[in-house]
Each structure stands twice: as structure tokens, then as C-alpha cells.
Design a protein around this motif. Structure first.
Motif, short mmCIF file in Angstrom:
data_model
loop_
_atom_site.label_atom_id
_atom_site.label_comp_id
_atom_site.label_asym_id
_atom_site.label_seq_id
_atom_site.Cartn_x
_atom_site.Cartn_y
_atom_site.Cartn_z
N THR A 1 82.60 68.97 35.97
CA THR A 1 83.84 69.31 35.28
C THR A 1 83.97 70.82 35.12
O THR A 1 85.08 71.33 34.94
CB THR A 1 83.89 68.68 33.88
OG1 THR A 1 82.68 69.01 33.21
CG2 THR A 1 84.05 67.20 33.95
N SER A 2 82.84 71.55 35.20
CA SER A 2 82.92 73.01 35.05
C SER A 2 83.79 73.61 36.15
O SER A 2 84.31 74.71 35.98
CB SER A 2 81.53 73.60 35.10
OG SER A 2 80.95 73.40 36.36
N LEU A 3 83.94 72.89 37.27
CA LEU A 3 84.71 73.46 38.38
C LEU A 3 86.19 73.55 38.07
O LEU A 3 86.90 74.33 38.69
CB LEU A 3 84.52 72.61 39.65
CG LEU A 3 83.12 72.67 40.24
CD1 LEU A 3 83.03 71.78 41.46
CD2 LEU A 3 82.77 74.08 40.63
N VAL A 4 86.68 72.78 37.09
CA VAL A 4 88.12 72.83 36.82
C VAL A 4 88.51 74.19 36.24
O VAL A 4 89.68 74.55 36.26
CB VAL A 4 88.59 71.71 35.87
CG1 VAL A 4 88.40 70.36 36.48
CG2 VAL A 4 87.91 71.81 34.53
N SER A 5 87.52 74.94 35.73
CA SER A 5 87.87 76.26 35.20
C SER A 5 88.45 77.14 36.31
O SER A 5 89.21 78.06 36.04
CB SER A 5 86.63 76.92 34.61
OG SER A 5 85.69 77.18 35.61
N VAL A 6 88.10 76.83 37.55
CA VAL A 6 88.59 77.64 38.67
C VAL A 6 90.10 77.49 38.84
O VAL A 6 90.79 78.42 39.23
CB VAL A 6 87.86 77.22 39.97
CG1 VAL A 6 88.30 78.09 41.12
CG2 VAL A 6 86.38 77.32 39.78
N ILE A 7 90.63 76.30 38.54
CA ILE A 7 92.07 76.12 38.71
C ILE A 7 92.79 76.36 37.40
O ILE A 7 93.89 75.88 37.20
CB ILE A 7 92.42 74.73 39.29
CG1 ILE A 7 91.86 73.62 38.41
CG2 ILE A 7 91.90 74.59 40.69
CD1 ILE A 7 92.38 72.25 38.78
N GLY A 8 92.14 77.07 36.48
CA GLY A 8 92.88 77.56 35.33
C GLY A 8 92.86 76.66 34.12
O GLY A 8 93.67 76.82 33.22
N LEU A 9 91.94 75.70 34.06
CA LEU A 9 91.86 74.86 32.88
C LEU A 9 90.93 75.50 31.86
O LEU A 9 89.91 76.08 32.21
CB LEU A 9 91.30 73.49 33.26
CG LEU A 9 92.32 72.37 33.33
CD1 LEU A 9 91.63 71.07 33.67
CD2 LEU A 9 93.04 72.24 32.01
N ALA A 10 91.30 75.39 30.60
CA ALA A 10 90.52 76.07 29.56
C ALA A 10 89.34 75.21 29.13
O ALA A 10 89.30 74.68 28.03
CB ALA A 10 91.43 76.37 28.37
N ASP A 11 88.37 75.05 30.02
CA ASP A 11 87.19 74.29 29.65
C ASP A 11 86.11 75.25 29.14
O ASP A 11 86.39 76.43 28.89
CB ASP A 11 86.68 73.47 30.85
CG ASP A 11 85.98 74.35 31.85
OD1 ASP A 11 86.46 75.48 32.01
OD2 ASP A 11 84.99 73.93 32.44
N ILE A 12 84.89 74.75 28.98
CA ILE A 12 83.83 75.58 28.40
C ILE A 12 83.64 76.87 29.19
O ILE A 12 83.60 77.97 28.63
CB ILE A 12 82.50 74.79 28.37
CG1 ILE A 12 82.60 73.58 27.45
CG2 ILE A 12 81.37 75.71 27.88
CD1 ILE A 12 81.33 72.77 27.40
#
Lengths: 277, 152
Positions: free
Chosen positions: B91-102
């Protein structure tokens, strides 16, 4: 007599095979398969229809150099990780509580956190220690994204490979060690000539999987400004806004992984031919 | 895997938000792995189970619900919990498409405070805590499922 016997035999025969009916499950299966086939066909058609020789001539060399960077990263960090994994695996098996706990903590940390977070921790995080790193002359190493990526990947894959190695060595029976000791072989000789050849056969498939995971994981370096295959793809996409760039990258990764899978399959079949009957 | 995330993200961000895009991409990847786990679990159930269920007159649906699925869960759980832990990290990869994850929040915090090592270390610890918690829950489920069954 003979007539009734043959009639009895006919009763014993299994019922004739029915022609397969179009049951509901079968229809559903065919429809689902057709949807998948259509999706695949759609991608192929999209690639064919948007085929642009100009684009290809312009970006194919970039993709090739990106592929070369990816291969380099994977090969270097896998080999370095293999070297680093040996002491960790030994530490995991150590009788000393503290060493075993340290090795376990290392493995747990690197297997329990995302590779992306580890890469960021090293690439951005070590920047906080710039004065200290400069003092010991390592700053030049950690300044480059390329070295940071290889460092992070090496640490990560070492943790996984240590577990593979440990599992493989433990899969070799105790009797092998005892028999070797009875023959008067030293522990190192036993490990090198008896245990490792058997353990590595067990580990081969896991090692292949680990390399495949590394190939897929190496796409992460694109985020920290290394132009590997994924980085080149992102650059090509940002220039052309053509979605097919990503599909080509996916196809290249796919063929790389497929090639590796076939290679490990072949290797395993060749190396275990003495075990087959 | 990552290119899959990017694939969905970059195509879709125009129409729908990044959260849905990331969810679709991760869901697609997870479903591919999970289907492999289920296939091998199905293969591990002997044909005799189906034949026995047929012999006592259960319909295909009842066979599935009463005979196959209870065994299937026990066989598939270790693989699924493994996949869960992998998905947690992915799920950490979603930060690449601009999601405000950890990871993304950490990156912002690190940029503002210049304490990158501290913040990314905390992010790693957060992931570790999540992994430890979920492995507790998963092993509890596994124990619960295996308690109710006979020895295989």
C-alpha cells in the motif's frame, strides 16, 4: 447361460459418458473467459493501432538503457545481498541469544516494512547525517541516488535471502551432519561438500522468486530519480502523454520475469535429474 | 506490481480520484495472488469429498458451503495471511500517485522539518506495528479455525 452372463456384465459396465451439457457453471466460465480474452485482445489492438514508428525510434534506446540500469541494480544488489545474507543466516542460527536476537530483529525489520519506506529512509533520511557522513568520507557514496538504491536493495534482499538460506540449511537432515562428523570431516568441509549442495537445491526456487521480486521492486528506484526502466517510462510518458509507454514497460518487465522463471525451471530440472525416477 | 499501480493511477486520475485508482490496482494485484492460493487449496481437497457429498445427496451449492469451504479456509489461510502482510507493505506504493498515506505524509513532514531520518524511521516503525498487530490477529484466526477441526 452365456447370454445372461453378458447381460450381467453389461450391467457392471459404467454408464456411457454423457455429452457434456451446457450447465450454468460452464456458461458462466465461458463468458468470463471471453471477457478476459476480449480485454487481452483490446490491449493488443490498442498497441497495434497506436503503433508509431517515430515514437519507437525516439524512445526505444531510452528503454534499452533503462532496462540495462534495472538489470544492473538487480544483479549487483542480489549478489551483494547474497554475500551479506550469510552472516545474518549464521547469526539467526547462533546459540548466543543476543546475536540471534539481533539477526532476528534485522530480518524482521526489513521484511516487515515496505521497500519504498526503506529506500526513502536511506535516500532522504541519511541526508540528516550529512556532517557525520562527510566526516567519515561516506557522503560521496550516499549522495548519489544510484548508490542509495543499491544499498537499500542490498539490505532488503539480504534479509529475505538469509531466511531462504537458513530454511534451506535447516531442511538438510541432522543425520547428514552426524554422518559427516563420523567420517572425520570438519564442520566447514561438511557445510561446503555435504550440506550446501543439498540445501542450495532446495533453495533454488526461492532464490529465483527472490530475484523476480527484486526485478519488480526495482521499479521503486524511479521515484528517487534513478532512470531505470520505470524511470525512462515515466519520462517518456511525461513527454508524450501516450499511455502505451506504460504498457510497453509492463511487457518488458513481464518478459524479463518470464525468462527468469523459465531459466530457473530449466536449471532445477537439470540439477535434480539424479533425484528423478 | 508498481507499474500496475502507476498504470491504473496515471490513466484514471483524470476521471476518478487517486484513492479509487490505487484501490483498483492493489485489488487487481491481490486478486491475482489470492486466486493462486485458492487454486492450490482447491487442488489439495481430495475428490472423495465431492463424491461423498454427492452420495449423501447434497446439491452443488450445499457441497460447497458445508463440505468444501470449511476445509478450504483452513488450507488457504496461511497463504492468505502471507498475502495480507505483503499487501500491507505494498500500500506504500499509492503514495506515488498522490495519495496521502503514511509514506507521503512522512515525506511532507520530513521536507518541512528537515528531520528525514527520524520521520522515515517512525514511518517504518508504524508499518512494523501494523504488521505485528495483523500477524497477531491472523494467528488468532488461524488458531480458531484449526481448533474446530480434526487432525488431518
Amino acid at each position: 447361460m452365456s447370454l445372461s452372463q453378458s447381460a450381467a456384465q453389461a450391467d457392471d459396465l459404467p454408464p456411457p459418458v454423457e455429452a457434456s451439457k451446457w450447465t450454468r457453471a460452464r456458461i458462466t466460465g465461458v463468458v468470463l473467459l471471453a471477457i478476459w480474452a476480449l480485454l487481452g485482445l483490446g490491449i493488443v489492438l490498442f498497441l497495434v493501432s497506436s503503433w508509431n514508428p517515430e515514437l519507437f525510434r525516439r524512445y526505444a534506446p531510452n528503454y534499452l538503457s533503462g532496462l540495462w540500469v534495472t538489470v544492473q541494480i538487480v544483479v549487483i544488489s542480489t549478489l551483494a545481498g547474497a554475500v551479506l545474507s550469510v552472516p545474518i543466516a549464521i547469526g539467526r542460527r547462533s546459540k548466543n541469544r543476543i546475536i540471534a536476537a539481533l539477526a532476528y530483529a534485522y530480518v524482521y525489520f526489513f521484511r516487515g516494512t515496505p521497500l519504498l519506506a526503506q529506500t526513502f529512509l536511506i535516500y532522504y533520511g541519511l541526508g540528516s547525517f550529512r556532517p557525520e557522513l562527510q566526516a567519515i568520507g561516506l557522503w560521496g557514496f550516499f549522495r548519489e541516488a544510484w548508490y542509495c538504491a543499491i544499498f537499500a536493495f542490498t539490505l532488503n534482499t539480504a534479509a529475505y535471502q538469509a531466511e531462504i538460506l537458513r530454511g534451506a540449511v535447516e531442511s538438510v537432515g541432522r543425520g547428514q551432519w552426524e554422518a559427516a562428523a563420523a567420517l572425520g570431516l570438519s564442520r566447514f568441509q561438511t557445510l561446503r561438500k555435504i550440506v550446501l549442495p543439498q540445501a542450495l537445491l532446495v533453495a533454488l526456487r526461492s532464490y529465483g522468486n527472490e530475484v523476480i521480486l527484486m526485478i519488480k521492486g526495482s521499479a521503486i528506484v524511479a521515484i528517487i530519480t534513478v532512470y531505470d526502466l520505470m524511470g525512462e517510462t515515466r519520462r517518456a510518458y511525461s513527454r508524450t502523454f501516450d499511455f502505451q509507454t506504460y504498457i510497453w514497460a509492463a511487457l518488458i518487465y513481464l518478459s524479463l520475469v518470464e525468462f527468469l522463471r523459465i531459466a530457473t525451471d530449466r536449471m532445477e530440472r537439470r540439477l535434480t535429474r539424479h533425484l528423478r525416477r | 506490481m508498481q507499474q500496475l499501480t502507476r498504470l491504473a493511477g496515471s490513466e484514471v486520475t483524470i476521471e476518478i480520484n487517486a484513492f479509487v485508482a490505487g484501490m483498483i490496482a492493489l485489488g487487481a494485484v491481490f486478486s491475482a495472488y489470492a486466486s493462486e492460493v485458492f487454486v492450490s487449496a482447491f487442488r489439495a481437497i481430495p475428490r472423495g469429498q465431492y463424491e461423498g457429498a454427492y452420495a449423501i445427496g447434497l446439491s452443488p451449492w450445499l457441497t460447497m458451503r458445508l463440505v468444501i469451504l470449511p476445509q478450504l479456509i483452513r488450507l488457504a489461510l496461511p497463504g492468505l495471511s502471507n498475502l495480507w502482510l505483503i499487501l500491507l507493505k505494498e500500500t506504500s506504493l499509492v503514495s506515488v500517485i498522490g495519495l496521502a498515506d503514511i509514506v507521503r505524509q512522512t515525506g511532507i513532514a520530513a521536507r518541512v522539518t528537515k528531520e528525514a531520518f527520524l520521520f522515515f524511521g517512525i514511518a517504518c516503525l508504524l508499518y512494523l506495528i501494523l504488521a505485528v498487530l495483523s500477524s497477531f490477529v491472523l494467528s488468532a484466526i488461524e488458531r480458531r479455525v484449526s481448533l474446530s477441526g480434526a487432525v488431518r
